[in-house]
Design an enzyme around this catalytic site. Structure first.
Site, short mmCIF file in Angstrom:
data_model
loop_
_atom_site.label_atom_id
_atom_site.label_comp_id
_atom_site.label_asym_id
_atom_site.label_seq_id
_atom_site.Cartn_x
_atom_site.Cartn_y
_atom_site.Cartn_z
N ARG A 38 0.89 -1.26 -0.07
CA ARG A 38 0.03 0.04 -0.34
C ARG A 38 1.07 1.17 0.03
O ARG A 38 1.83 1.38 0.97
CB ARG A 38 -0.96 0.09 1.14
CG ARG A 38 -1.72 1.41 1.39
CD ARG A 38 -2.77 1.22 2.52
NE ARG A 38 -3.96 0.38 1.71
CZ ARG A 38 -5.34 0.76 2.14
NH1 ARG A 38 -5.62 1.53 3.21
NH2 ARG A 38 -6.42 0.17 1.66
N HIS A 92 -7.01 1.08 -6.77
CA HIS A 92 -7.29 0.00 -5.69
C HIS A 92 -7.85 -1.28 -6.22
O HIS A 92 -9.13 -1.49 -6.01
CB HIS A 92 -7.99 0.71 -4.65
CG HIS A 92 -7.84 0.13 -3.28
ND1 HIS A 92 -7.62 -0.91 -2.97
CD2 HIS A 92 -8.94 0.59 -2.17
CE1 HIS A 92 -7.73 -1.20 -1.60
NE2 HIS A 92 -8.72 -0.57 -1.17
N GLN A 95 -9.89 -3.65 -3.89
CA GLN A 95 -11.38 -3.13 -3.61
C GLN A 95 -12.40 -3.38 -4.78
O GLN A 95 -13.38 -3.81 -4.32
CB GLN A 95 -11.19 -1.59 -3.40
CG GLN A 95 -12.50 -1.04 -2.99
CD GLN A 95 -12.93 -1.17 -1.60
OE1 GLN A 95 -12.17 -1.19 -0.66
NE2 GLN A 95 -14.11 -1.58 -1.43
N ASP A 155 -16.86 7.62 -2.50
CA ASP A 155 -15.56 7.54 -1.80
C ASP A 155 -15.35 8.72 -0.96
O ASP A 155 -16.05 9.80 -1.28
CB ASP A 155 -14.54 6.98 -2.79
CG ASP A 155 -13.23 6.80 -2.20
OD1 ASP A 155 -12.82 6.79 -0.86
OD2 ASP A 155 -12.19 6.57 -3.07
N CYS A 178 -16.38 2.28 -0.33
CA CYS A 178 -15.39 1.37 0.00
C CYS A 178 -15.03 1.33 1.29
O CYS A 178 -14.30 0.35 1.95
CB CYS A 178 -14.04 1.66 -0.74
SG CYS A 178 -13.62 3.64 -0.83
N ARG A 212 -14.08 -8.31 0.61
CA ARG A 212 -12.56 -8.16 0.51
C ARG A 212 -12.05 -9.46 0.77
O ARG A 212 -10.99 -9.55 0.17
CB ARG A 212 -12.23 -6.95 1.44
CG ARG A 212 -12.61 -5.58 1.10
CD ARG A 212 -12.34 -5.10 -0.14
NE ARG A 212 -10.87 -4.92 -0.36
CZ ARG A 212 -10.05 -4.20 -0.01
NH1 ARG A 212 -10.50 -2.96 0.81
NH2 ARG A 212 -8.90 -4.12 -0.03
N1 CP Z 1 -11.43 0.34 1.72
C1 CP Z 1 -10.23 -0.02 2.22
O1 CP Z 1 -9.18 -0.25 1.43
O2 CP Z 1 -10.22 0.18 3.54
P1 CP Z 1 -8.93 0.19 4.28
O3 CP Z 1 -8.11 1.76 3.95
O4 CP Z 1 -9.36 0.32 5.84
O5 CP Z 1 -7.82 -0.90 4.29
N1 NVA Z 2 -9.77 7.07 -2.02
C1 NVA Z 2 -9.35 6.62 -0.46
C2 NVA Z 2 -9.58 5.22 -0.55
C3 NVA Z 2 -9.43 4.47 0.82
C4 NVA Z 2 -9.72 3.05 0.87
C5 NVA Z 2 -8.02 6.96 -0.16
O1 NVA Z 2 -7.18 6.68 -1.03
O2 NVA Z 2 -7.50 7.26 0.88
#
Ligand code: CP
Ligand code: NVA
Length: 342
Positions: A130, A157, A160, A252, A292, A320
């Protein structure tokens, strides 16, 4: 408490271990990376969703599929769902997950990404990242001889979106022809949803404020995919027009991780894009609400919508784990250890 959603499980015409999409995906994806949904063919996306449903309903069959495999998760950003879904999913298939908190030590700072990759591949079977920069993920993938999975970058992502379309397939029975509308910031989550929807033949409409539309490269790829698969991609700036006849309305956060310094500037720009009861009333009466998570309640979505019977946000979150288990099985060749696939 019983599930609130009317979940449909379409009758499989072919047993899962004979399904041509799953067999082709198992052969093609073993040892590969997942940096972007664009790495997957339409048939591979379908395979992940089918295998995800199978794993969800028969978890015991996969209990030893990844025995003794090692997974490292290196996260530069916070996570609840992604981290826990990977760890629980991997551990319940016999693997061992190791989490490395990189929030105070960005990847590539202490040593090059290539050198990190050349170390990790000696110890682990899969690398889950990540990151902020998407290049961090593609650099790792280019240098590691084990699969690299994008667990969210600023650009995409994919895990997701796979879980989300699995939830839609469960709810509606099929995704092809479904009117899927995303309202909000056209960045990482939106990009992966566009590509996944396009690969599955959905009609994807995206409504963003001016200046926050999806990346042109993603739009171009998604439009090519949609054309091949019988769907379409529409980009609008009017959320009310975008949700008309929508079967699913997705949003989102307006301020993604890494963009917190823009919060004050973004708040008024995104206010007209809030998903509230008035907006949901313009969608089809049977429409579902999706997010999400994490949600900034009463900013991009009101409590009344996210807590309504239309909301499937926790079904998405649950999936997920199942979708990621399917992905790991395919990338790590785990089906070879499952009796029905031998
Ligand atoms: N939706 C999602 O990726 O959640 P987290 O940021 O908690 O992993
Ligand atoms: N768009 C958001 C998604 C989090 C799961 C971010 O990048 O923070």
């Amino acid at each position: 408490m019983a599930s609130r959603t009317a979940v449909e499980h379409p009758t499989a015409t072919v047993p899962v271990h004979k399904d041509p999409d799953i067999l082709a995906a198992a052969a093609r994806m073993a040892g590969e990376d997942l940096c972007s949904i664009a790495d997957l063919s339409s048939s591979e996306v379908r395979a992940i969703l089918k295998l995800g449903r199978e794993v969800k309903h028969n978890p015991r069959e996969y209990r030893h599929a990844l025995d003794a495999k090692q997974m490292v998760l290196m996260f530069e950003k916070a996570s609840l769902r992604t981290r826990l879904a990977f760890e629980t999913g991997f551990n319940t298939m016999g693997g061992n997950a190791i989490f490395v908190d990189q929030t105070n030590s960005p990847l590539g700072e202490r040593e090059t990404i290539a050198d990190v990759a050349r170390n990790l591949e000696r110890w682990v079977d899969v690398i889950v990242l990540r990151t902020y920069a998407h290049d961090t993920i593609t650099d790792m993938a280019a240098n590691a001889r084990v699969p690299v999975i994008n667990a969210l970058s600023d650009f995409e992502h994919p895990c997701q979106a796979l879980a989300d379309f699995m939830a839609l397939e469960e709810h509606f029975g099929k995704v092809a022809g479904l009117n899927f509308t995303f309202v909000g910031d056209g960045n990482n989550v939106c990009h992966s949803l566009m590509l996944t929807g396009a690969q599955l033949g959905a009609n994807v409409t995206v409504a963003t404020p001016r200046g926050y539309s999806p990346d042109i490269e993603i739009v171009t790829i998604a439009r090519e995919m949609a054309e091949r698969n019988g769907g379409e991609i529409r980009l609008l700036q009017d959320p009310h027009a975008a949700v008309e006849s929508a079967d699913a309305v997705y949003t989102d956060v307006c301020v993604s991780m890494g963009f917190e310094h823009e919060s004050t500037k973004r708040a008024p720009i995104f206010r007209p894009f809030q998903v509230n009861e008035a907006l949901m009333a313009k969608a089809a009466p049977h429409a579902v609400f999706m997010h999400c998570l994490p949600a900034r309640r009463n900013e991009e979505v009101t409590d009344a919508v996210i807590d309504s019977p239309q909301s499937i946000v926790f079904d998405q979150a649950e999936n997920r784990m199942h979708a990621q288990k399917a992905l790991l099985l395919l990338l790590l060749g785990g089906l070879a250890n499952v009796t029905s696939f031998q």
